[in-house]
Design a protein around this motif. Structure first.
Motif, PDB file in Angstrom:
ATOM      1  N   ALA A 121       0.833  -1.204   0.000  1.00  0.00           N
ATOM      2  CA  ALA A 121       0.000   0.000   0.000  1.00  0.00           C
ATOM      3  C   ALA A 121       0.871   1.258   0.000  1.00  0.00           C
ATOM      4  O   ALA A 121       0.543   2.255  -0.652  1.00  0.00           O
ATOM      5  N   ALA A 122       1.991   1.217   0.723  1.00  0.00           N
ATOM      6  CA  ALA A 122       2.901   2.373   0.738  1.00  0.00           C
ATOM      7  C   ALA A 122       3.438   2.660  -0.661  1.00  0.00           C
ATOM      8  O   ALA A 122       3.679   3.816  -1.021  1.00  0.00           O
ATOM      9  N   ARG A 123       3.597   1.622  -1.465  1.00  0.00           N
ATOM     10  CA  ARG A 123       4.099   1.786  -2.832  1.00  0.00           C
ATOM     11  C   ARG A 123       2.999   2.145  -3.823  1.00  0.00           C
ATOM     12  O   ARG A 123       3.238   2.888  -4.781  1.00  0.00           O
ATOM     13  N   ARG A 124       1.779   1.627  -3.590  1.00  0.00           N
ATOM     14  CA  ARG A 124       0.772   1.663  -4.647  1.00  0.00           C
ATOM     15  C   ARG A 124      -0.460   2.523  -4.344  1.00  0.00           C
ATOM     16  O   ARG A 124      -1.243   2.808  -5.265  1.00  0.00           O
ATOM     17  N   MET A 125      -0.677   2.899  -3.105  1.00  0.00           N
ATOM     18  CA  MET A 125      -1.910   3.587  -2.744  1.00  0.00           C
ATOM     19  C   MET A 125      -1.976   4.975  -3.377  1.00  0.00           C
ATOM     20  O   MET A 125      -0.978   5.703  -3.417  1.00  0.00           O
ATOM     21  N   SER A 126      -3.163   5.338  -3.863  1.00  0.00           N
ATOM     22  CA  SER A 126      -3.357   6.656  -4.477  1.00  0.00           C
ATOM     23  C   SER A 126      -3.496   7.731  -3.401  1.00  0.00           C
ATOM     24  O   SER A 126      -3.745   7.429  -2.228  1.00  0.00           O
ATOM     25  N   ASP A 127      -3.354   8.980  -3.813  1.00  0.00           N
ATOM     26  CA  ASP A 127      -3.505  10.094  -2.870  1.00  0.00           C
ATOM     27  C   ASP A 127      -4.933  10.142  -2.314  1.00  0.00           C
ATOM     28  O   ASP A 127      -5.133  10.481  -1.141  1.00  0.00           O
ATOM     29  N   VAL A 161      -9.115  -0.382   3.531  1.00  0.00           N
ATOM     30  CA  VAL A 161      -8.522   0.605   2.613  1.00  0.00           C
ATOM     31  C   VAL A 161      -7.069   0.224   2.307  1.00  0.00           C
ATOM     32  O   VAL A 161      -6.595   0.375   1.174  1.00  0.00           O
ATOM     33  N   ILE A 162      -6.368  -0.291   3.297  1.00  0.00           N
ATOM     34  CA  ILE A 162      -4.986  -0.734   3.076  1.00  0.00           C
ATOM     35  C   ILE A 162      -4.954  -1.925   2.117  1.00  0.00           C
ATOM     36  O   ILE A 162      -4.122  -1.972   1.201  1.00  0.00           O
ATOM     37  N   ASP A 211       1.229   7.104   8.855  1.00  0.00           N
ATOM     38  CA  ASP A 211       2.338   8.013   8.520  1.00  0.00           C
ATOM     39  C   ASP A 211       3.295   7.367   7.515  1.00  0.00           C
ATOM     40  O   ASP A 211       3.754   8.021   6.561  1.00  0.00           O
ATOM     41  N   ALA A 212       3.602   6.083   7.723  1.00  0.00           N
ATOM     42  CA  ALA A 212       4.530   5.395   6.826  1.00  0.00           C
ATOM     43  C   ALA A 212       3.943   5.262   5.421  1.00  0.00           C
ATOM     44  O   ALA A 212       4.644   5.457   4.420  1.00  0.00           O
ATOM     45  N   ILE A 213       2.659   4.958   5.342  1.00  0.00           N
ATOM     46  CA  ILE A 213       2.010   4.817   4.027  1.00  0.00           C
ATOM     47  C   ILE A 213       1.941   6.171   3.330  1.00  0.00           C
ATOM     48  O   ILE A 213       2.206   6.283   2.125  1.00  0.00           O
TER      49      ILE A 213
END
Length: 219
Positions: free
Chosen positions: A93-99, A134-135, A181-183
């Motif tokens: 999710a940290a790599r791929r999640m949209s704004d 959501v994650i 925060d990390a995501i």
């Protein structure tokens, strides 16, 4: 009521288990369920078979179905597997999640804080489930998400019980903040570490609860 399907019965029974109306060890039989839901025994039987296939109940010869319990050994194994899966989902999710999804995740986290301040575990559980969902969506890996849901399904009664404790409720929210925060920062390794810590901390509470509810074997 006669039009009800085995699927609708299964969902209602799952809800009963999740919310503690049915506890591990409780018996379920076709005749009682048929009377309760005003259906024939066939959809009641099919609903029990669906729950058994998911591991939520176990079929006992000549005794019907029993809501599954979790041994301390199995509980530890489930936590270890869930930790690995959830950490991977957070990293992806940290790599791929949209704004847009990150914004939604942040809003869910803030909304859940209201439940924490009120010590409303029922409301927090709903926000908690939505936060993790959501994650999973942001990870863009539906197979991984399904494995997480299957593992969590077998833990739902105990998970709900652990989050009824005020100290665990507050700690869970703080752990979510570190994951968030990390995501947001796109830090895959930190997201994995924060989620791993979150699941392991809750897992210790989970394992302790299973151990306390497990009956000693008769000699």
């Amino acid at each position: 009521m006669r039009g009800r399907t085995s699927e609708s019965l299964r969902k209602e029974l799952e809800d009963d288990i999740e919310h503690g109306r049915l506890a591990p060890g409780d018996r379920l039989d076709e005749q009682t369920l048929a009377a309760r839901f005003d259906v024939s025994r066939t959809p009641a039987r099919e609903a029990l078979l669906q729950l058994a296939a998911a591991g939520i109940v176990r079929m006992v010869p000549r005794h019907g179905a029993v809501v599954s319990s979790v041994s301390p050994q199995l509980g530890v194994g489930m936590v270890e597997v869930l930790t690995a899966l959830e950490a991977e989902a957070a990293g992806l999710a940290a790599r791929r999640m949209s704004d847009v999804e990150k914004t939604k995740l942040g809003k869910l986290h803030q909304a859940s804080h209201v439940a924490v301040k009120r010590l409303d575990s029922a409301a927090y559980l709903k926000h908690n489930a939505a936060f993790h969902d959501v994650i999973y969506l942001g990870a863009r890996n539906e197979y991984l998400a399904e494995q997480i849901r299957l593992t969590r399904r077998g833990m739902r009664f105990y998970h709900r019980s652990s989050l009824s404790q005020p100290a665990r409720l507050k700690a869970s929210w703080q752990e979510h903040g570190r994951v968030l925060d990390a995501i947001r920062n796109g830090d895959e390794l930190l997201a994995q570490a924060a989620m791993r810590e979150h699941i392991l901390y809750g897992g210790r509470v989970f394992a302790d609860m299973i151990a306390s509810l497990s009956k000693p074997e008769s000699k």
